[in-house]
Design a protein around this motif. Sequence first.
Motif, short mmCIF file in Angstrom:
data_model
loop_
_atom_site.label_atom_id
_atom_site.label_comp_id
_atom_site.label_asym_id
_atom_site.label_seq_id
_atom_site.Cartn_x
_atom_site.Cartn_y
_atom_site.Cartn_z
N ILE A 1 3.72 10.02 -8.42
CA ILE A 1 4.95 10.32 -9.17
C ILE A 1 4.64 10.53 -10.64
O ILE A 1 3.62 10.07 -11.16
N GLU A 2 5.55 11.24 -11.31
CA GLU A 2 5.49 11.32 -12.76
C GLU A 2 6.08 10.04 -13.33
O GLU A 2 7.06 9.51 -12.82
N VAL A 3 5.45 9.52 -14.39
CA VAL A 3 5.93 8.28 -14.99
C VAL A 3 6.33 8.55 -16.43
O VAL A 3 5.83 9.48 -17.07
N PRO A 4 7.27 7.74 -16.99
CA PRO A 4 7.69 7.96 -18.37
C PRO A 4 6.54 7.79 -19.35
O PRO A 4 6.42 8.53 -20.31
N MET A 5 5.68 6.79 -19.11
CA MET A 5 4.52 6.54 -19.97
C MET A 5 3.39 6.04 -19.09
O MET A 5 3.60 5.24 -18.19
N GLU A 6 2.16 6.48 -19.37
CA GLU A 6 1.03 6.11 -18.51
C GLU A 6 0.78 4.60 -18.51
O GLU A 6 0.28 4.05 -17.54
N TYR B 1 0.83 -1.21 0.00
CA TYR B 1 0.00 0.00 0.00
C TYR B 1 0.87 1.26 0.00
O TYR B 1 0.52 2.26 -0.65
N ALA B 2 1.99 1.22 0.71
CA ALA B 2 2.89 2.38 0.73
C ALA B 2 3.45 2.64 -0.67
O ALA B 2 3.52 3.80 -1.12
N ALA B 3 3.85 1.55 -1.36
CA ALA B 3 4.38 1.70 -2.73
C ALA B 3 3.30 2.20 -3.67
O ALA B 3 3.55 3.05 -4.54
N LEU B 4 2.08 1.69 -3.52
CA LEU B 4 0.96 2.13 -4.36
C LEU B 4 0.65 3.60 -4.16
O LEU B 4 0.39 4.34 -5.13
N GLU B 5 0.68 4.06 -2.91
CA GLU B 5 0.42 5.46 -2.61
C GLU B 5 1.45 6.35 -3.31
O GLU B 5 1.11 7.39 -3.90
N GLU B 6 2.71 5.93 -3.28
CA GLU B 6 3.76 6.71 -3.93
C GLU B 6 3.59 6.67 -5.44
O GLU B 6 3.80 7.68 -6.13
N LEU B 7 3.21 5.52 -5.96
CA LEU B 7 3.02 5.36 -7.42
C LEU B 7 1.95 6.32 -7.94
O LEU B 7 2.05 6.84 -9.05
N GLN B 8 0.93 6.58 -7.12
CA GLN B 8 -0.17 7.46 -7.54
C GLN B 8 0.30 8.88 -7.80
O GLN B 8 -0.30 9.60 -8.60
#
Length: 662
Positions: A167-172, A158-165
């Motif tokens: 951050i900017e990503v190279p491609m959606e 859940y902590a990793a998912l929260e951060e993933l939400q």
Amino acid sequence: MEEARISDLEEIRERLDMISHYIRLELPGSNPAKARDYLSQVVKALNENRTSEARGLIKHAFTAAMPDVEFLLSTALKLRHDGEKLLRNKKFKEAISKFEDSLDRYRQALTAVEVMGDEEKAGKLRNAMETTDNFRKIANFRMIYKRIKEAKNEKELYAALEELQHIEVPMEDDRFDAMVTAHRRLIAMQLQTVAGMIREAHNLYRKEDLYSAKKTLEAAKASLDKLMETAKKYGLVNEIGQVGELLKAVTHNISGISELLFTGEKIRGWHFRVPKEEDFTIQEEEEEEEFFDMSLDFQKRFEMIRERYRIKDVIGEGAFSYVYKAVNSRGQKVAVKILKYLDRDYMESFKREFEVSAKLEHENIVRVYRADPQLGFLEMELATGNFEDYKKPLPVELAGRVVYEVSRALHHAHSKGIYHRDVKPSNILYFGSPERAKLGDWGLAKLASRATRKSSQVKHKTILYASPEQTSKRFGKLDHRSDIFQLGVVFYEFLTGRHPFIGETDGEIINNILNENPEPPSSLNPDARPFDAIVMKMIEKDPRNRYQTVRELQNDLREVLIRMGERVRESLGTRDVVEHMTKTICLMMKAIADGSSTNWRTDLQAIIRELNSLYEQTGDRDVLGVERQLELMLEQDAKPTEESLRQILPVLNRYGYACTMG
């Protein structure tokens, strides 16, 4: 004495901080003594309230204090390359630090170049910064993705998912894939908890503590209901199946215990179900490690491609690629399709698209001019748009004509033993007029001898247009009739603005494709009634009940379009009537040229009648000349060739409809 402007003072303050920083460092190309001299003049000008002069002097001080721009660029590039090496070695945190330091140097160099007023160099530096920033995004994303893959418990996930939400990503698509992976792991972890609850309920049942057993099972069911929602939300087909089976077992157990509580008797044949261990185990999909490594190379490849083309805007994005509007070295406007990743599967799709396009030369198939497998791009003809973005429903007659044009492309491909297998609105492009439709994106196409169900499976939107035989073995092997089904789904959507098998999840859509029969298009759009029988035959679930060839489909489409045109003319003015006549003539000419005409003599007689009507409306002597030319061919029983029919086009195209052929 001039009045000090706040903006001038703020600019001076900002420059002072950077000047002081560079004077202390004494980097190559910097002249600290000269910078200090200018600063003294700045102070004097400010004391005398000569703010504008101080602003000009601070720029000179900044230029003197700045190190050599090329020194900064050399440092920035080395830091970037160090970051790339760390990224490849999966040292993500260190890589991010290097990329951020590189960006800092680039920003310093950009500031100096902007002060010098060199916009060309500034533009190049912004591109280099964009590339470096993308590397930083990739490193950050992969660091979080690694946490997802290695998470030992739900809290870490859940902590990793929260951060993933955030951050900017190279491609959606990367974010989506990581979300799917995370939720697949979450479901796997939570199923183990559910497994423990069911085992506990079984022990309680054996001890005859039926109340506690039932409450434990109800809690397990509530957990499974939530897991099913998650599995459906992310289209996790395997998980939907496994959670569904467990829900059946838990519901069965609750029902049996309830009956036992109220009647004191077990339901005949009922026993407590304890699912096997494998029912709780979800196999994680293996990911090629190179998949994300190859995203690293996109910006490098993009920069090299930009040396060959003047790249304009992004005009499309698919699961595999971006499509850009560009100008090639010959000054020709083209579309450049660049693969996102150069992994094995995508390269196979890329090569196939070029190879298939080379075999298929037809006016209704998008032309591919060149391919570069090393850099992973195709150059192709530039379309006006595609029908995914086109407003729906389409006018009924237009929908029929577009589908007719696409059917011509499919017939040509089928005659070469090639199936498209991915017919959908985004792959149907138009050029100028929407009636000038062409079928593109042959990356999933396969030769008839090599077509398989597995190779036809694709992600995301493509599942909406899958045929029954692409998703289930019970409908037999995959062949050209799958393309007919997919085109039928597209036709239904064109006529109604709605998809015939729509659902909230991939699993629901697949179920509808396999088991549900939609209402005819006219139930949603009464004007579509003339095409009802055609559409419903195209989307028959059993391939044996569909059109067996595209030729059969073309004949029915042509008859309806001609009848429709004749009825419409009665309510039109002269100009529109003339345009309809040319459309009908064009339709019948294409049928003769393609060989799809069931009786070319009858069609030629109809063309002659239409030309006579066109002459009466226009008085054009050239139209009369074409009519007499075709009459002579009919008298001599000489079937017109495609070349002879093409020579008629300049006369027809005077009247509002651009007919094309060949």
